[in-house]
Design a protein around this motif. Structure first.
Motif, PDB file in Angstrom:
ATOM      1  N   GLY A  90       0.994  -1.253  -0.029  1.00  0.00           N
ATOM      2  CA  GLY A  90       0.105   0.008  -0.177  1.00  0.00           C
ATOM      3  C   GLY A  90       0.666   1.350   0.047  1.00  0.00           C
ATOM      4  O   GLY A  90       0.776   2.094   0.552  1.00  0.00           O
ATOM      5  N   SER A  91       1.933   1.046  -0.841  1.00  0.00           N
ATOM      6  CA  SER A  91       2.868   2.152  -1.143  1.00  0.00           C
ATOM      7  C   SER A  91       2.532   3.702  -1.204  1.00  0.00           C
ATOM      8  O   SER A  91       3.111   4.798  -0.757  1.00  0.00           O
ATOM      9  CB  SER A  91       3.924   1.950  -2.023  1.00  0.00           C
ATOM     10  N   VAL A 113       4.050  -1.958  -3.485  1.00  0.00           N
ATOM     11  CA  VAL A 113       2.851  -2.793  -4.138  1.00  0.00           C
ATOM     12  C   VAL A 113       1.702  -1.789  -3.923  1.00  0.00           C
ATOM     13  O   VAL A 113       1.430  -1.605  -2.918  1.00  0.00           O
ATOM     14  CB  VAL A 113       2.869  -4.215  -3.555  1.00  0.00           C
ATOM     15  N   ASP A 114       1.061  -1.861  -4.875  1.00  0.00           N
ATOM     16  CA  ASP A 114      -0.322  -0.868  -4.597  1.00  0.00           C
ATOM     17  C   ASP A 114      -1.243  -1.239  -5.678  1.00  0.00           C
ATOM     18  O   ASP A 114      -0.912  -1.453  -6.869  1.00  0.00           O
ATOM     19  CB  ASP A 114      -0.036   0.508  -4.508  1.00  0.00           C
ATOM     20  N   ASP A 142      -2.751  -6.901  -5.365  1.00  0.00           N
ATOM     21  CA  ASP A 142      -3.410  -6.971  -3.968  1.00  0.00           C
ATOM     22  C   ASP A 142      -2.395  -7.642  -3.085  1.00  0.00           C
ATOM     23  O   ASP A 142      -2.208  -8.846  -3.014  1.00  0.00           O
ATOM     24  CB  ASP A 142      -4.861  -7.803  -4.176  1.00  0.00           C
ATOM     25  N   PHE A 143      -2.124  -7.029  -2.198  1.00  0.00           N
ATOM     26  CA  PHE A 143      -0.885  -7.465  -1.248  1.00  0.00           C
ATOM     27  C   PHE A 143      -1.374  -8.448  -0.315  1.00  0.00           C
ATOM     28  O   PHE A 143      -0.954  -9.225   0.485  1.00  0.00           O
ATOM     29  CB  PHE A 143      -0.435  -6.293  -0.480  1.00  0.00           C
ATOM     30  N   THR A 183       3.078 -12.872   4.638  1.00  0.00           N
ATOM     31  CA  THR A 183       4.056 -11.983   4.600  1.00  0.00           C
ATOM     32  C   THR A 183       5.268 -12.679   5.212  1.00  0.00           C
ATOM     33  O   THR A 183       6.499 -12.634   4.793  1.00  0.00           O
ATOM     34  CB  THR A 183       3.697 -10.614   5.487  1.00  0.00           C
ATOM     35  N   ALA A 184       4.992 -13.391   6.335  1.00  0.00           N
ATOM     36  CA  ALA A 184       6.078 -14.145   6.755  1.00  0.00           C
ATOM     37  C   ALA A 184       6.671 -15.183   5.636  1.00  0.00           C
ATOM     38  O   ALA A 184       7.777 -15.376   5.741  1.00  0.00           O
ATOM     39  CB  ALA A 184       5.617 -15.083   8.150  1.00  0.00           C
TER      40      ALA A 184
END
Ligand code: SAH
Ligand code: AVI
Length: 327
Positions: A90-91, A113-114, A142-143, A183-184
């Motif tokens: 969501g930069s 990423v956005d 979509d992150f 994310t991990a």
């Protein structure tokens, strides 16, 4: 240098994004308690409205997080380590990122990423010009889904996700854990997560931040209907939906809604949706997690907390987590 696809997405990708948007909107509007996913706020106009929100007197979040970054950016940059790939969720305009990139000695690649494509590519282009030694690889995605990271010229020594802006608060606790688990996995052993999140505070302060006097937040909220009209051929009478934002103390979150001002019918393409007078569409949750909430959410996802920086009023926290089991 910018090596990502800094141009509009191919037509078939845009078509499938539009089909997904339509499916998500219809699912939300057909649910017994109507809702819309908040990630759809951010088209070009939505991203601009969000930028205006960040400058409002009432919206202390951005200013407070920036001040923490200004004060501790060097220490944070030190934790990234040499040769790291920095991936930002969501930069937006990547404003806070500059406080890391300016301090870090050797970042191999930066992957903003956005979902807001034009905004992302413009910000990435500007960063690539400011930091010619960093490979900038924008990713319009979509992150919250598994990401396919772009290849970089050099092999990064480790991966760190930067997730500022309290955007984690737009996820319910269950979804936040799911996102952090992904994310991990993305960071892998030795990876890290630098997370900015708002803390709980006085009710009046929270309330004002989402009900600003100029009505920018109201316009941001209503813009989701403007976008649905334009992209999905809907006929929302946008002026007939009122902005409503309030703090739900039991759940620890701000809720934003759009409230139908009268009984009305709306068409989304050929689908018809009925609204009773006073019926609302929930458009956003914004959870205010305590530092121990976040520690627990992150631990459930495979991260351990290493460090936290806060402002003096304890309005906002920036946290550094490491993947459990990494070196
Ligand atoms: N990081 C910036 C912007 C926060 S606004 C700051 O701290 O000020 C939230 C940003 O996240 C927007 O740019 C929006 O387009 C993006 N966003 C929201 N949900 C997303 C999702 N699921 N995937 C990718 N981007 C998303
Ligand atoms: C991006 N996100 C963290 C913002 C928030 O505060 O939840 C979006 C926003 N909604 C209303 N104002 C700003």
């Amino acid at each position: 240098m910018i090596t990502g696809p800094a141009r509009p997405l191919p037509l078939d990708t845009r078509k499938s994004a539009n089909a997904q948007f339509r499916a998500d909107v219809l699912r939300g509007l057909r649910a017994p308690a109507k809702r819309l996913p908040c990630k759809y706020f951010y088209d070009e106009a939505g991203s601009e409205l969000f930028e205006r929100i960040t400058e409002l007197d009432e919206y202390y979040l951005t200013r407070t997080e920036l001040a923490i970054m200004e004060r501790h950016g060097r220490e944070m940059a030190g934790l990234l380590g040499r040769g790291c790939m920095l991936i930002e969720y969501g930069s937006g305009s990547s404003t806070k990122t500059r406080l890391l990139l300016g301090q870090a000695r050797d970042i191999a690649a930066y992957v903003p990423v956005d979902l807001s494509g034009e905004h992302l590519y413009r910000a990435a282009q500007a960063l690539a010009e400011e930091y010619p030694n960093i490979e900038v690889l924008p990713l319009c995605a979509d992150f919250a889904r598994r990401l396919a990271l772009p290849g970089s010229r050099s092999r990064p020594a480790r991966r760190v996700v930067y997730f500022p802006g309290s955007t984690i608060g737009n996820f319910t606790p269950g979804r936040a854990v799911r996102l952090l688990r992904l994310t991990a996995e993305l960071c892998g052993p030795g990876g890290g997560l630098l997370l900015g999140a708002e803390l709980q505070k006085d009710l009046a302060v929270l309330d004002a931040a989402y009900n600003d006097r100029q009505g920018v937040t109201a316009a941001f909220n209503r813009n989701i209907l403007v976008r649905i009209n334009r992209e999905l051929g809907a006929d929302f009478d946008v002026g007939q939906f009122a902005h409503r934002a309030f703090y739900n103390a039991a759940a620890g979150r701000i809720e934003m809604h759009l409230v139908s001002q009268r009984k009305q019918q709306v068409h989304v393409g050929d689908a018809e949706i009925l609204f009773a007078a006073g019926e609302s569409i929930r458009t956003e949750y914004s959870y205010k997690y305590t530092s121990s909430d976040l520690r627990d959410l992150a631990l459930a996802a495979g991260f351990e907390m290493e460090k936290v920086w806060m402002d003096e009023r304890k309005y906002f926290g920036v946290y550094y987590f490491r993947v459990v089991g990494g070196e």
